[in-house]
Design an enzyme around this catalytic site. Structure first.
Site, PDB file in Angstrom:
ATOM      1  N   LYS A   1     -14.790  40.531  -0.586  1.00 55.22           N
ATOM      2  CA  LYS A   1     -14.705  39.155  -0.062  1.00 55.22           C
ATOM      3  C   LYS A   1     -13.534  38.399  -0.024  1.00 55.22           C
ATOM      4  CE  LYS A   1     -15.865  36.174  -3.553  1.00 55.22           C
ATOM      5  NZ  LYS A   1     -14.824  35.125  -3.662  1.00 55.22           N
TER       6      LYS A   1
ATOM      7  N   LYS B   1      -4.608  30.356  -3.990  1.00 57.04           N
ATOM      8  CA  LYS B   1      -5.443  31.588  -4.697  1.00 57.04           C
ATOM      9  C   LYS B   1      -5.786  32.479  -3.532  1.00 57.04           C
ATOM     10  CE  LYS B   1      -7.823  34.175  -7.381  1.00 57.04           C
ATOM     11  NZ  LYS B   1      -9.083  33.703  -8.175  1.00 57.04           N
TER      12      LYS B   1
ATOM     13  N   THR C   1     -13.101  31.278  -6.177  1.00 59.27           N
ATOM     14  CA  THR C   1     -12.451  31.381  -5.116  1.00 59.27           C
ATOM     15  C   THR C   1     -13.306  31.310  -3.560  1.00 59.27           C
ATOM     16  OG1 THR C   1     -11.382  33.131  -6.335  1.00 59.27           O
ATOM     17  CG2 THR C   1     -10.962  33.508  -3.974  1.00 59.27           C
TER      18      THR C   1
END
Length: 298
Positions: free
Chosen positions: A240, A172, A96
């Protein structure tokens, strides 16, 4: 087909094991942890501590490390995989990351004569081990064709979002907005119910049989009920990933107040020392604010 899997964590190990089960695949994993390498070797693959030790002539490499920095090092760094790859090999990068990082890594790969698929995944450790991940992919037709045997082994569904690198990562990031907010609000609901005197198991049973249920509530809150803090996906992952959401939102001048608030909740839990715990334990932030007792862990 010679396939390398870089990163044998909860998703990467499952993907590697799924590839081992497919006839004709020669699977090599890369992970610094000896226990992970031993598990893959016991299942019939091979394993190394560094990407530079992949078998020469590897035709496809699936990258399942945490972020863009790790992916870049694993592929192009001093101990990276690139020197071990066959000409025209496909790099399937499922970490990601920000869309701009996906575009940058794709350009670097293509400049060296490799194919590149921007291919973030969802499905968790259970989905990965079942060969049932969901892939959000973008890449050229040639890259997608070369990656197809790998996807057939590890995924139940591959969404092709276009040829431009970065589209998969964009999808994503949007998905992680939903995932992070859903986990945060699941924790909030559980914490409010506990604070208000509802028995936690009863709360779970009612919600999962009513309209307010969500996949994340049903999947994550059992970890809270069981006091199981072992990370399938950790609190710090959503520090994150929700940071990527707010970064993308700024870049396109889009307000994302729910994502920003959820990120602050995960940051709070991390600052309290819970960053390495299962992401359901973002509920610890509410515990610190309200003094609730959590089932089995106090």
């Amino acid at each position: 087909m010679r396939v390398g899997v870089i990163g044998l964590g909860s998703m990467g190990m499952g993907a590697a094991l799924s590839l081992v089960k497919v006839g004709g695949m020669q699977v090599a994993g890369v992970d610094p942890r000896e226990v992970a390498r031993a598990e893959l070797a016991a299942a019939g693959g091979t394993a190394a501590a560094r990407a530079a030790e992949l078998p020469e002539g590897t035709e496809a490499v699936l990258v399942l490390v945490v972020n863009a920095r790790q992916a870049e090092a694993a592929l192009f760094g001093p101990d990276g995989a690139v020197p071990r790859l066959a000409p025209g090999a496909v790099l399937i990068v499922s970490s990601t990351m920000a869309p701009e990082d996906a575009r940058r890594l794709a350009a670097k790969a293509e400049g060296l004569g490799f194919l590149y698929v921007d291919a973030p995944v969802s499905g968790g450790a259970v989905g990965a081990r079942a060969g049932a991940m969901t892939v959000m992919a973008s890449g050229s037709q040639a890259a997608m064709a070369k990656a197809a045997p790998v996807f057939a082994a590890v995924a139940k569904k591959v969404w092709t979002l276009g040829e431009a690198p970065g589209l998969g990562s964009t999808m994503k990031v949007v998905h992680q907005l939903l995932a992070g907010v859903h986990i945060a609000v699941a924790a909030e609901a559980m914490a409010l119910g506990i604070k208000s005197g509802i028995e936690p198991q009863a709360l779970f049973d009612v919600v999962t049989n009513a309209a307010g249920n969500s996949w994340m509530f049903e999947n994550r809150m059992p970890h809270v009920l069981e006091g199981d803090e072992a990370p399938r996906s950790a609190v710090d992952i959503f520090v994150k990933d929700l940071g990527l959401v707010t970064q993308l939102a700024r870049e396109v001048a889009f307000p994302a107040p729910l994502a920003a608030q959820a990120q602050q909740l995960f940051i709070s839990a991390s600052a309290q020392g819970h960053g390495g715990k299962d992401d359901a334990f973002v509920i610890r932030a509410y515990q610190a604010l309200t003094g609730i007792r959590l089932p089995k862990v106090g």
